[in-house]
Design an enzyme around this catalytic site. Structure first.
Site, PDB file in Angstrom:
ATOM      1  N   HIS A 160       0.792  -1.230   0.000  1.00  0.00           N
ATOM      2  CA  HIS A 160       0.000   0.000   0.000  1.00  0.00           C
ATOM      3  C   HIS A 160       0.826   1.283   0.000  1.00  0.00           C
ATOM      4  O   HIS A 160       0.294   2.355  -0.301  1.00  0.00           O
ATOM      5  CB  HIS A 160      -0.929   0.032   1.213  1.00  0.00           C
ATOM      6  CG  HIS A 160      -2.017  -0.990   1.190  1.00  0.00           C
ATOM      7  ND1 HIS A 160      -2.878  -1.128   0.123  1.00  0.00           N
ATOM      8  CD2 HIS A 160      -2.378  -1.931   2.107  1.00  0.00           C
ATOM      9  CE1 HIS A 160      -3.729  -2.117   0.390  1.00  0.00           C
ATOM     10  NE2 HIS A 160      -3.451  -2.617   1.572  1.00  0.00           N
ATOM     11  N   ALA A 161       2.098   1.212   0.373  1.00  0.00           N
ATOM     12  CA  ALA A 161       2.895   2.439   0.474  1.00  0.00           C
ATOM     13  C   ALA A 161       3.101   3.060  -0.904  1.00  0.00           C
ATOM     14  O   ALA A 161       3.289   2.365  -1.905  1.00  0.00           O
ATOM     15  CB  ALA A 161       4.246   2.141   1.121  1.00  0.00           C
TER      16      ALA A 161
END
Length: 385
Positions: free
Chosen positions: A134-135
Site C-alpha cells: 500500500h505504500a
C-alpha cells in the site's frame, strides 16, 4: 523434494511493530517459522537472513525526502510536524522507534529474494515479512511504510530489464504497486481483492486498466463480499493462467496476503485454507512453464495471526519446496507452545472444517464471473491456455 528454494527470515522482522492493539503484528512470522519447522519443512541451509535496503535501492520506489523523513521520525521522541503529510502518525501507520531500519530490513529481505532468483542461486525465494503493497512513492498507507514490492519490481527492471508478472491475492487492493507501474507495459499488475465499495483502500475498480503504453497492463478483479472458495479459485485459475500465457513474463512475483480467509477480522470474503494451497500451486506451475522457475513470493495482509497466517504461509512454503502437505492434525508441539499466548483456540488441523454456505452463493458466483469477463477485456490474455 526441492532444496532450490530459500526462505528470507529473521526474528528481527518483529521490530516492525506499531503497538500492542494494532492489527498488523509480525509475531505471526514467529508462529509461521515454528510451524514450518515442526512439519520438518525447513533445513538450516534454506534460510537466508535479510539485509537492509540502501537508500539508493529504496529510491527506486520512494522519494528521497520521504525516506529521510521516515528516518528522522523514527529517531525522534515526538511526532514531527509534517508526519501526517507523509501518512505517518495515523491510526493505520503510527510512528514508532527506528521505523526506517525495521522497514528497510523488510525491503532488503525482498531484494535478497530477488537477487537469489535472478542470479540463478535459487529457483524460488519467499520473504514472508514482505508484501507491504500500500505504500506510495512519498507516503505511508495501510500499515505499510516502504513498498518492498514496488522497490523489488523497479530493481528487477533496472538490473535485468526483465518483464515482471505481479500477482496480488491480498483481500485489499494492491494500490501502491499498481500506481507505481501504471504506464509500464513491461510490468503486468494483477490484483484479486474484495470490492473497494466497503473495504480499504477503496480502489481496484475494473476501470483502472493502466495508462499510455501501459493500458491493459493493470488488471483488477474486485470480488463481491462473501465470495467463497469455489468462486474464488475458478476466477483465479482462469485469470492468472490466461494473463501469464498472454504476457509471457521473465519472472513472477506473488503477493500472498492471506486475509481473504473467513476468520480474518478486517475483511468480508469467506474463503478457507483450501485457497492457500491452490494459489501458490498455480504460480509455481506457471513459473516453471514460462520463466525457467523464477518465482519470488512475499507475504502481505493476514490479521488472524493465530489461526490463519501460519497455516497459509506454511502451505506456500510446502508448495515452493515440493514438500506437499495433506490435511491432518497440526504438530502437537506447535499448539502446546503457542496456545498459552492466544485468546483464540488454535486450529487442530491443517485445513478447515467446511464453513456454512453463504445464502447468496449462486448470485455472488455469477456476479464474479461477469466481473472476470469485464476485467480481461483489454488485458494481454492468451486464448490458448
Amino acid at each position: 523434494m526441492s532444496r532450490n528454494s530459500r526462505l528470507i527470515y529473521s526474528p528481527d522482522y518483529t521490530n516492525y511493530y506499531f503497538h500492542d492493539e494494532h492489527p498488523f503484528n509480525q509475531r505471526r512470522l514467529l508462529l509461521t517459522h515454528d510451524l514450518m519447522s515442526m512439519y520438518g519443512l525447513l533445513d538450516e541451509s534454506d534460510i537466508v537472513p535479510p539485509r537492509f535496503a540502501t537508500d539508493e535501492e529504496l529510491e527506486l520506489g520512494h522519494d528521497s525526502r520521504y525516506i529521510q523523513f521516515v528516518r528522522d521520525q523514527g529517531h525522534s521522541d515526538t511526532e514531527l510536524p509534517l508526519a501526517a503529510s507523509y501518512g505517518l502518525g495515523t491510526e493505520d501507520v503510527p510512528c514508532f522507534a527506528n521505523m526506517h531500519e525495521s522497514a528497510s530490513l523488510i525491503a532488503g529481505g525482498t531484494l535478497n529474494a530477488v537477487d537469489l532468483v535472478m542470479n540463478g542461486q535459487a529457483e524460488h525465494a519467499f520473504n514472508p515479512a514482505g508484501g507491504l503493497h500500500h505504500a506510495f512513492r512519498g507516503r505511508a498507507s495501510g500499515f505499510c511504510i516502504y513498498n518492498d514490492c514496488s522497490v523489488a519490481i523497479a530493481y528487477i527492471r533496472k538490473t535485468w530489464n526483465a518483464r515482471v508478472l505481479y500477482i496480488d491475492t491480498d483481500a485489499h487492493h494492491g494500490d501502491g504497486v499498481q500506481w507505481a507501474f501504471y504506464d509500464d507495459p513491461n510490468v503486468l499488475t494483477v490484483s484479486m481483492h474484495e470490492t473497494g465499495k466497503y473495504l480499504f483502500p477503496g480502489t481496484g475498480n475494473l476501470t483502472e486498466r493502466g495508462d499510455g503504453s501501459g493500458y491493459g497492463y493493470s488488471v483488477n478483479v474486485p470480488l463481491d463480499a462473501f465470495t467463497e472458495d469455489d468462486s474464488y479459485l475458478a476466477i483465479y485459475q482462469e485469470l492468472v493462467t490466461k494473463l501469464a500465457h498472454g504476457f509471457k513474463p521473465d519472472v513472477i512475483l506473488t503477493q500472498n496476503g492471506c486475509d481473504a480467509h473467513a476468520f480474518d477480522p478486517l475483511t468480508h470474503l469467506s474463503c478457507s485454507m483450501k485457497i492457500y494451497q491452490a494459489i501458490p500451486r498455480l504460480a509455481h506451475q506457471l513459473a516453471h512453464e514460462l520463466c525457467g522457475g523464477k518465482w519470488i513470493a512475499v507475504g502481505g495482509g493476514g490479521y488472524d495471526i493465530w489461526r490463519v497466517v501460519p497455516r497459509a504461509w506454511t502451505l506456500l512454503w510446502s508448495e515452493m519446496t515440493d514438500q506437499p502437505l495433506s490435511d491432518g492434525p497440526l504438530p502437537a508441539a506447535w499448539a502446546e507452545r503457542w496456545q498459552p499466548h492466544s485468546e483464540l483456540v488454535l486450529p487442530k488441523r491443517l485445513f478447515d472444517e467446511p464453513f456454512p454456505a453463504i445464502p447468496r452463493r449462486a448470485e455472488i458466483t455469477q456476479k464474479n464471473l461477469v466481473t472476470l469477463e469485464r476485467a480481461m477485456m483489454y488485458a494481454p490474455i492468451s486464448s490458448e491456455s
